[in-house]
Design a protein around this motif. Sequence first.
Motif, PDB file in Angstrom:
ATOM      1  N   CYS A 224      12.576 -17.642 -27.271  1.00  6.94           N
ATOM      2  CA  CYS A 224      13.436 -16.484 -27.078  1.00  6.94           C
ATOM      3  C   CYS A 224      12.615 -15.417 -26.370  1.00  6.94           C
ATOM      4  CB  CYS A 224      13.916 -15.971 -28.430  1.00  6.94           C
ATOM      5  SG  CYS A 224      15.054 -14.594 -28.301  1.00  6.94           S
ATOM      6  N   ARG A 225      13.208 -14.807 -25.337  1.00 12.04           N
ATOM      7  CA  ARG A 225      12.505 -13.778 -24.579  1.00 12.04           C
ATOM      8  C   ARG A 225      13.399 -12.552 -24.499  1.00 12.04           C
ATOM      9  NH1 ARG A 225      12.318 -12.239 -19.132  1.00 12.04           N
ATOM     10  NH2 ARG A 225      13.797 -13.839 -18.551  1.00 12.04           N
ATOM     11  N   ALA A 226      12.806 -11.381 -24.697  1.00 15.06           N
ATOM     12  CA  ALA A 226      13.558 -10.128 -24.616  1.00 15.06           C
ATOM     13  C   ALA A 226      13.633  -9.684 -23.160  1.00 15.06           C
ATOM     14  CB  ALA A 226      12.882  -9.055 -25.460  1.00 15.06           C
TER      15      ALA A 226
ATOM     16  N   GLY B  99      13.157 -15.091 -32.995  1.00  9.51           N
ATOM     17  CA  GLY B  99      12.227 -14.644 -31.963  1.00  9.51           C
ATOM     18  C   GLY B  99      11.034 -15.562 -31.773  1.00  9.51           C
TER      19      GLY B  99
ATOM     20  N   ALA C 296      19.576  -3.862 -22.989  1.00 12.68           N
ATOM     21  CA  ALA C 296      18.554  -4.864 -23.287  1.00 12.68           C
ATOM     22  C   ALA C 296      19.187  -5.990 -24.103  1.00 12.68           C
ATOM     23  CB  ALA C 296      17.406  -4.228 -24.053  1.00 12.68           C
ATOM     24  N   ASP C 297      18.721  -7.203 -23.878  1.00 18.39           N
ATOM     25  CA  ASP C 297      19.214  -8.341 -24.634  1.00 18.39           C
ATOM     26  C   ASP C 297      18.131  -9.398 -24.748  1.00 18.39           C
ATOM     27  OD1 ASP C 297      19.190  -9.252 -22.019  1.00 18.39           O
ATOM     28  OD2 ASP C 297      21.205 -10.075 -22.046  1.00 18.39           O
ATOM     29  N   LYS C 298      18.481 -10.498 -25.370  1.00 16.61           N
ATOM     30  CA  LYS C 298      17.550 -11.617 -25.523  1.00 16.61           C
ATOM     31  C   LYS C 298      18.127 -12.815 -24.784  1.00 16.61           C
ATOM     32  CE  LYS C 298      15.952 -10.168 -30.062  1.00 16.61           C
ATOM     33  NZ  LYS C 298      15.921 -10.523 -31.475  1.00 16.61           N
TER      34      LYS C 298
END
Length: 99
Positions: A60-62, A47, A81-83
């Motif tokens: 990394c962005r959610a 992250g 939801a994912d990254k």
Amino acid sequence: MAQAASKPMTKTQLVATLAEEMGSDKKTAAAALDALSAVVSKTVAEGGALTLPGIGKVACRARPERQVRNPQTQEMMTKPADKVVKITIAKALKDSVNA
């Protein structure tokens, strides 16, 4: 006038070019490339963000859960939801490309 896109450099070509730039052998260049790849992957997977000077920032962005449409059936569905990995290109690289 735009030039035709050339094929991307392969890992073998990148290792050879890197070895030449480093004044080293291909084995050392390959190890350096693999180590850099491992550091970037580990940092981003945790992250975090990483800046590669002169190249850009990898982070990394959610992404939240969202509604998407299946283009084939037009059916709306919920995508969990994912990254996602984002790369922001450094100004120095943009300037060198446009020079």
